[in-house]
Design a protein around this motif. Structure first.
Motif, short mmCIF file in Angstrom:
data_model
loop_
_atom_site.label_atom_id
_atom_site.label_comp_id
_atom_site.label_asym_id
_atom_site.label_seq_id
_atom_site.Cartn_x
_atom_site.Cartn_y
_atom_site.Cartn_z
N VAL A 1 0.83 -1.21 0.00
CA VAL A 1 0.00 0.00 0.00
C VAL A 1 0.86 1.26 0.00
N ILE B 1 -3.57 -1.55 5.71
CA ILE B 1 -3.91 -0.55 4.69
C ILE B 1 -3.88 0.85 5.29
N TRP C 1 -4.96 7.25 -3.81
CA TRP C 1 -5.64 6.67 -2.65
C TRP C 1 -6.45 5.44 -3.05
N VAL D 1 -5.54 1.49 -2.00
CA VAL D 1 -6.50 0.67 -1.23
C VAL D 1 -6.91 -0.56 -2.04
#
Length: 833
Positions: free
Chosen positions: A30, A315, A349, A353
């Motif tokens: 991540v 995450i 973002w 994710v």
């Protein structure tokens, strides 16, 4: 009941570090994806913004007739800023001098991007502003001041109107890189067009609308506009512009894309390895649970809960660390480049994710299914379940997932396939090598008491485990070598296209009798300059006797002939030359044969556009004269060199057939400014085009991309270290057992330490050799397919790969197990118990 047990076990395993491997892997994936995607997007946006300055907008709409009012009105309804422009030629009169000027009328919002450079007088310092001349005033380029003997404040007649000269126009953001208009340029307020009376029905004018706004608003507006575009109207951004800047922007994006893909690949590999290792370490606890009455459903719920919790936590942690990392990196890059990087959007973002969730699911699914099937009898027979260790299904799913993630990130199938295929080649070669070397360990004539003997015996004992380790080590080394070559070689090659001594200005409209004194001036002042090229305009009128469609006037309601052959809507600048110019390469046919017939070499990009082939006869219309030339070759042209190039070059026997002017290019320093001004005053017909801003823009792109790749290299090094740590950490228990046995058998501490060091040195060196060879092969393909340059080998990475691999793996691997080897035998036994 199972929920309470799941959380209790999760809390205990988290404190004991049992979940640390998979937690670190997901967080690594991540933070790697987020930081790389954010930094590369911010740098890419900054490059696009700066490059957009050179069309004075985000997009522009061009036409040879007036736009309908609804076009601009609708743009404003979409939330876009707009500016109007009109181009036309008109005579200027002052001080008994009559000169033809190239007029650009602009509205007060011009420019939407970039700035205009002005001076208050010829001797003053230039400064940037945004805006248009006040109504009733003009901004004139230096050439007009010299040719007409003007000074600021004088009155000039433009068409039928009188205007006050208010400023000296130094540069405009959207000025053409190479144009015969030269420095006879006039900037006029849009509201003063009628005052000149120079624009009448049927006049040769060119309209342009500029637009600025968010990408979404521009996309939505274009969706509305596209069905209404006329055939002679064009919608353009900087990427559509055939220019050095458009070429450099495209190349910069390819560099950043390639760099980002490396991070995706390594993060995915880390996750796949770590998930498998974690599940293998849970075989005994699961067997114990089932022995005590736990059902398969209960085990499934417990470990799926663990996976869900560790995925969510990792995450969040990955996003937090990634956000801080990209913020620090972006601030450093912004300070280094003396600029402000725009903020990234939601894409990093969402992408981070999504990849974190996909990694956790796809790379953990098969190991978890294997974990749920562990039999209770493993409590007594520890080898039950070990046959699941190398699942072909898991390997296949992992490989497919990595490919899909890379394709999703890049959006380019060719780039993804090249990198993916080279990775599979590394895996295949290394797996074969590991089996051959490790399986032959007993046949090498090793002697007892030798650290090398013990190291090779250990490698042979853990053949399957070491094969996986070799593959992961080699992938990390391969990615690092890729980035080293990108940064050191390919960026340097790109930068060499704009060398420090490159010309930064053009002199055009030079008469033949003016060449000698200009050469003399350059030589006396030690000014580096290029050759003097003859140049002229010509219309490509016909091919093999078939005429191209005549340009029609929509203003007068004319319709195009759809059956006629379509040509080009402009008269290109042509020349004649003896030799192939620098930055050009013959890709089909041969250079001029020296025959008496007229021959022409054509830019390869126009081959399909004009439907040409070797031997075709092209008819040129020059003024009222027609000339026919035979196509003898097609050339590639590197427009990214920031040097003038020609789409068509005629053979030398064309010389003397028409009157021409000449142009040259020179490298001017600050101390030459006054001297060149006097030269222009002495030869008022000569025009000067300053391209320093273009060169600075190209160098800025190169610097930003180089810094970005340096940042990615640091991320990859960090990621590679974590992958190596997770691999070694997973084998710590087995290594502790080996140390206990060796000490019990009387082995010295120095023997064990050296054997461990040699083991990691061999692993790293073998991985480095294969990574270097495969990387160089893949780089050959990437250089040709992705960047359009001649591929070449890089022998230095054949040495760098093994050395870096051996050093990197040995240092981190030995550091990880050193603590274990320092413990006494009694403590190790307690730890194993």
């Amino acid at each position: 009941m199972w929920v309470k047990l799941a959380f209790k076990l999760f809390s205990r395993e988290f404190r004991r570090g049992e979940l640390s491997i998979i937690f670190a892997a997901i967080a690594l994936a991540v933070l790697t994806v987020f930081s790389l995607a954010s930094v590369t997007e911010r740098i890419g946006l900054n490059i696009e913004q700066k490059t957009a300055d050179f069309i004075a907008a985000d997009r522009r709409l061009s036409s040879n007739h007036e736009f309908e009012p609804i076009v601009q009105k609708t743009a404003e309804e979409f939330g876009l800023e707009t500016a109007e422009m009109l181009f036309f030629d008109s005579m200027l009169f002052a001080n008994d001098e009559l000169v033809l000027g190239s007029v650009k009328a602009v509205s007060s919002a011009y420019p939407l991007k970039g700035q205009v450079e002005l001076k208050d007088n010829l001797e003053g310092q230039s400064y940037p502003i945004r805006g248009a001349p006040e109504p009733g005033t003009l901004w004139l380029s230096e050439g007009l001041f010299y040719s007409m003997g003007l000074k600021v404040g004088d009155t000039v007649e433009l068409g039928a109107g009188e205007f006050t000269v208010a400023k000296v126009l130094m540069s405009e953001p959207d000025a053409p890189l190479f144009s015969l208009a030269g420095n006879k340029r006039v900037l006029l307020n849009y509201v003063d067009i009628a005052r000149t009376q120079a624009v009448q029905p049927g006049s040769r004018v060119f309209h342009r609308l500029l637009f600025a706004g968010s990408e979404q608003a521009l996309t939505d507006y274009y969706a509305w506009l596209k069905p209404q575009l006329k055939p002679n109207q064009s919608w353009q951004g900087i990427k559509d512009r055939q220019s050095p800047l458009g070429e450099n922007l495209a190349r910069a994006e390819r560099f950043l894309l390639l760099a980002g893909l490396f991070g995706i690949m390594l993060a995915a590999v880390a996750m796949a390895v770590s998930a498998k290792r974690y599940c293998e370490r849970q075989y005994d606890p699961v067997a114990m649970m089932k022995t005590l009455g736990g059902s398969r459903a209960t085990v499934r719920k417990i470990f799926l809960t663990h996976l869900t919790l560790v995925t969510l936590f990792s995450i969040v942690i990955g996003l937090v660390i990634g956000s801080m990392l990209q913020s620090v990196a972006a601030d450093y890059l912004a300070n280094f480049m003396d600029t402000t990087l725009p903020e990234a959007g939601l894409k990093p973002w969402l992408l981070a994710v999504f990849i974190g969730l996909v990694c956790a699911l796809m790379f953990s699914l098969k190991p978890l299914l294997d974990l749920f099937d562990i039999p209770p009898l493993r409590v007594l027979r520890r080898n039950l379940g070990d046959s699941l260790a190398l699942s072909k299904v898991h390997i296949g799913v992992s490989i497919l997932t990595i490919f899909v993630l890379m394709w999703l990130f890049s959006g380019q199938i060719i780039t993804t396939l090249v990198l993916f295929a080279s990775t599979l080649l590394v895996i295949g070669v290394l797996f074969g090598i590991s089996r051959l070397i490790f399986a032959a360990g007993r046949k090498l004539g090793l002697r007892p008491g030798s650290s090398w003997s013990l190291a090779i015996a250990t490698l042979q004992k853990r053949a399957n485990t070491n094969a996986v380790q070799l593959i992961t080590f080699a992938l990390a080394i391969k990615l690092m070598l890729f980035l080293v070559v990108l940064k050191n070689d390919m960026i340097s090659d790109w930068q060499m296209q704009v060398p420090e001594d490159a010309p930064n200005m053009f002199l055009i409209n030079i008469a033949e009798d003016e060449i000698s004194p200009i050469k003399q001036y350059f030589d006396e002042n030690q000014i580096t300059h290029e050759a003097f090229f003859p140049v002229f305009n010509a219309r490509v009128n016909a091919v093999n006797g078939e005429e191209f469609a005549r340009r029609v006037s929509k203003q007068e309601g004319e319709e195009e002939d759809d059956n006629a052959r379509q040509g080009v809507n402009r008269e290109p600048n042509l020349t004649w030359l003896d030799e192939v110019p620098e930055g050009n390469e013959i890709v089909e046919g041969e250079w001029f044969s020296g025959s008496e017939r007229l021959e022409v070499s054509v830019f390869d990009g126009w081959k399909e556009r004009l439907d040409l082939k070797l031997g075709d006869e092209i008819e040129f219309l020059i003024n009222e004269q027609k000339f026919t030339a035979t196509v003898t070759s097609f050339r590639t042209v590197d427009w990214g060199t920031l040097k003038p190039n020609f789409v068509m070059i005629l053979s030398p026997n064309f010389a003397g057939k028409i009157p021409v002017t000449y142009f040259s290019a020179a490298k001017l320093e600050a101390q030459h400014t006054k001297g060149i001004s006097k030269l222009l005053q002495q030869y008022p017909t000569i025009s000067m085009i300053d391209i320093k801003n273009r060169i600075q823009q190209a160098q800025s792109m190169i610097s930003q991309v180089s810094l970005a790749i340096g940042f990615v290299l640091m991320i990859v090094l960090f990621s590679g270290a974590l992958v190596l740590i997770s691999q070694v950490q997973a084998s710590l228990a087995e290594r502790m057992q080996e140390v206990v046995i060796l000490r019990t058998l009387g082995a010295k501490g120095s023997l064990i330490k050296l054997a461990t060091l040699y083991e990691f040195l061999l692993l790293g060196a073998i991985a480095g050799v294969v990574a270097a060879l495969v990387s160089d092969i893949a780089l050959l393909v990437i250089q040709q397919q992705l960047f359009g340059v001649d591929g070449r080998l890089h022998p230095y990475i054949w040495v760098l790969g093994p050395l870096a691999g051996a050093s990197f793996v040995a240092f981190i691997g030995y550091f990880m197990v050193a603590k274990t080897m320092r413990q006494n035998t009694q403590k190790l036994l307690r730890s194993l118990a």
